[in-house]
Design a protein around this motif. Structure first.
Motif, PDB file in Angstrom:
ATOM      1  N   ILE A   1     -92.636  65.573  19.678  1.00  0.00           N
ATOM      2  CA  ILE A   1     -93.857  65.657  18.968  1.00  0.00           C
ATOM      3  C   ILE A   1     -95.317  64.957  19.354  1.00  0.00           C
ATOM      4  CG2 ILE A   1     -94.773  65.410  16.301  1.00  0.00           C
ATOM      5  CD1 ILE A   1     -91.974  65.740  15.263  1.00  0.00           C
ATOM      6  N   ALA A   2     -94.704  63.919  20.025  1.00  0.00           N
ATOM      7  CA  ALA A   2     -95.873  63.077  20.697  1.00  0.00           C
ATOM      8  C   ALA A   2     -96.328  63.772  21.804  1.00  0.00           C
ATOM      9  CB  ALA A   2     -95.238  61.626  20.871  1.00  0.00           C
ATOM     10  N   GLY A   3     -95.677  65.007  22.474  1.00  0.00           N
ATOM     11  CA  GLY A   3     -96.186  65.252  23.628  1.00  0.00           C
ATOM     12  C   GLY A   3     -95.261  65.293  24.969  1.00  0.00           C
ATOM     13  N   GLU A   4     -94.200  64.589  24.357  1.00  0.00           N
ATOM     14  CA  GLU A   4     -93.285  64.175  25.921  1.00  0.00           C
ATOM     15  C   GLU A   4     -92.343  65.485  25.888  1.00  0.00           C
ATOM     16  OE1 GLU A   4     -91.340  60.378  25.793  1.00  0.00           O
ATOM     17  OE2 GLU A   4     -92.990  59.380  25.136  1.00  0.00           O
ATOM     18  N   LYS A   5     -91.806  65.509  27.174  1.00  0.00           N
ATOM     19  CA  LYS A   5     -90.996  66.720  27.506  1.00  0.00           C
ATOM     20  C   LYS A   5     -89.499  66.218  27.511  1.00  0.00           C
ATOM     21  CE  LYS A   5     -94.045  69.352  30.452  1.00  0.00           C
ATOM     22  NZ  LYS A   5     -94.206  70.071  31.892  1.00  0.00           N
ATOM     23  N   ARG A   6     -88.923  66.533  26.494  1.00  0.00           N
ATOM     24  CA  ARG A   6     -87.225  66.290  26.354  1.00  0.00           C
ATOM     25  C   ARG A   6     -86.505  67.355  25.773  1.00  0.00           C
ATOM     26  NH1 ARG A   6     -85.940  61.146  24.416  1.00  0.00           N
ATOM     27  NH2 ARG A   6     -84.058  62.013  24.786  1.00  0.00           N
ATOM     28  N   SER A   7     -85.075  67.214  26.003  1.00  0.00           N
ATOM     29  CA  SER A   7     -84.376  67.990  25.502  1.00  0.00           C
ATOM     30  C   SER A   7     -83.028  67.513  25.294  1.00  0.00           C
ATOM     31  CB  SER A   7     -84.051  69.277  26.261  1.00  0.00           C
ATOM     32  OG  SER A   7     -83.564  69.215  27.500  1.00  0.00           O
ATOM     33  N   PHE A   8     -82.211  68.048  24.267  1.00  0.00           N
ATOM     34  CA  PHE A   8     -80.683  67.352  23.997  1.00  0.00           C
ATOM     35  C   PHE A   8     -79.938  68.065  25.043  1.00  0.00           C
ATOM     36  CE2 PHE A   8     -77.256  65.957  21.560  1.00  0.00           C
ATOM     37  CZ  PHE A   8     -77.541  64.737  21.255  1.00  0.00           C
ATOM     38  N   ASP A   9     -79.724  67.305  26.179  1.00  0.00           N
ATOM     39  CA  ASP A   9     -78.714  67.905  27.161  1.00  0.00           C
ATOM     40  C   ASP A   9     -77.860  66.899  27.511  1.00  0.00           C
ATOM     41  OD1 ASP A   9     -77.601  69.505  29.034  1.00  0.00           O
ATOM     42  OD2 ASP A   9     -79.197  68.685  30.558  1.00  0.00           O
TER      43      ASP A   9
END
Length: 464
Positions: free
Chosen positions: A333-341
């Motif tokens: 939401i804050a703009g970082e690039k993340r994924s649950f991997d």
């Protein structure tokens, strides 16, 4: 009350929810957390923490009784007694301290906490009935973190002698006869604890073995220990209801025979389900996966800017999964690039002995198409295990045969829960058998068994 507008609204103050709120606030997002009960959710208040406290107290009492009879360590003691009221107060004190810590962390992060039942009107608006009146909250992003609840059993609704784990963690006395319906980790953890406190315990399991979600090589040790403790386990059996007196349980065996058991308390632990009712969630246009909210690898739901984390999204219903998801959502939401991997999410069963698993078991690895190498190192060959009278168990490693990439690590034994972090790290870092074998492990520790298992898998074990 004046309406509130915020960037992030988190519905639910369990581990996934409060961690999401804290991280969002740390990243500069105006964040509101809505919770009707005590902060910390099921895990802190009526689950993981109080159950482990009770398990510890029961183990200490069990040891004291053993010392009163005989101890190879030369320890002698008088016959012990237990004041359950004091035990429960100690347990509740731990919960209270941790809950106060959560309140403090939210306050320090400048998260606004609204106490009351939050009802979602849509994907951006929530109405909360508080002690001060009705509060309306509008948000750019909504994170659903409403957790899970115990599943009742048809024919055995909760009430009277039939209880869930919540009531079992707050008994006013030690039941003389306790029947546990469900041979999963919750039922076995609490059933074992009450057996050590003095209850006569019977476990009823519909499957052909206990802990069916774990492989049989691990659960065999737990089954044997239950027998030594005097816990009666009925497999291939179903509880169908109570007789008119309300104190005798009817049990149907797989061979068609019916059995009756008298019990002071009947603990039903046949599973948990996502908590969806009472929050307005059913009014949203959310895609479902069975009885859970469907999410993608970023915890996005089918509605724009509506997210879901933790137990409400289904299995595995684990606190550490919820925390990881909550933290990730806040950063996205804050703009970082993340994924649950995640390569592996550790699972621990706090039975006696404990079970710790990460990644694939040998059978699961073969079913996935891998040709594998696997090896187990027994605690009977470990010096630390001997000095702690904890020789019952082993560490097992599973790796690909071609490149030796570690696919899974499992252990059963006293205190093996503390090995789970190292297991998970090995998989997340892409360790190979050679990496673990070349890592210097402290002597004397249980951790040495991980290296020894890797050496055995490579074909040149040193101590077994």
């Amino acid at each position: 009350m004046e309406p509130i507008s915020c960037s992030v609204l988190v519905l639910g103050g369990g581990p996934g929810g409060y961690v999401c709120a804290i991280r969002a606030a740390q990243l500069g997002l105006d964040t509101v957390l809505v919770e009707s009960g005590p902060l910390g959710g099921t895990c802190l208040n009526i689950g993981c923490i109080p159950s482990k406290a009770l398990i510890h107290a029961a183990e200490e009492f069990h040891l004291a009784r053993r010392f009163a009879a005989h101890s190879p360590l030369g320890i002698r003691a008088g016959e012990p007694s237990i004041d359950l009221k004091t035990t429960m107060a100690w347990k509740d004190g731990i919960v209270s301290r941790l809950r106060g810590g959560v309140y403090g962390l939210l306050r320090r992060a400048s998260v606004k906490v609204v106490n009351g039942i939050g009802i979602l009107r849509d994907g951006k608006t929530c109405v909360v009935d508080t002690d001060m009146g009705r509060q309306e909250i509008a948000a750019e992003h909504v994170v659903i973190a409403t957790g899970s609840e115990s599943v009742p059993l048809l024919g055995l609704p909760f009430g009277g002698p039939v209880v869930s784990s919540t009531e079992a963690l707050a008994f006013g006395d030690i039941p003389e006869r306790l029947v546990v319906v469900g041979g999963g980790y919750i039922g076995l953890e609490l059933g074992t604890a009450y057996r050590k406190l003095g209850s006569e315990v019977t476990v009823i399991e519909a499957a052909e073995r206990i802990l069916p979600q774990y492989d049989a090589e691990l659960t065999r040790r737990v089954m044997a220990r239950l027998g030594k403790l005097g816990v009666d386990v009925l497999l291939n059996a179903k509880a169908t209801g109570l007789d008119r007196s309300g104190a005798t349980l009817r049990i149907e065996r797989s061979d068609g025979h019916e059995q009756r058991l008298h019990a002071d308390r009947i603990l039903v632990t046949v599973g948990r389900r996502p908590r969806l009712g009472g929050f307005g969630i059913e009014e949203l246009d959310l895609r479902m996966s069975g009885n859970a909210i469907e999410i993608d690898d970023q915890c996005r739901t089918s509605m724009r800017n509506v997210w879901a984390v933790g137990d409400v999204t289904g299995e595995p219903m684990l606190e550490h999964r919820a925390v990881a998801q909550g933290e990730m959502v806040a950063e996205i939401i804050a703009g970082e690039k993340r994924s649950f991997d995640k390569v592996a999410i550790p699972a621990v069963c706090f039975t006696d002995p404990e079970i710790a698993t990460v990644g694939l078991s040998p059978d699961a690895a073969r079913a996935a198409g891998y040709t594998i190498k696997t090896a187990s190192f027994p605690f009977t060959a470990n010096g630390r295990a001997m000095t702690l009278e904890a020789e019952d168990g082993f560490v097992r490693i599973v790796a690909r045969a071609d490149n030796h990439l570690v696919l899974g690590l499992q252990a059963v034994g006293q205190g093996v829960s503390e090995l789970s972090a190292g297991f998970a790290l090995a998989l997340e870092m892409g360790a190979r058998l050679e990496d673990i074998a070349a890592t210097v492990h402290v002597h004397p520790t249980f951790g040495e068994c991980i290296r020894e298992a890797a050496l055995l898998a490579l074909g040149h074990g040193l101590h077994a």
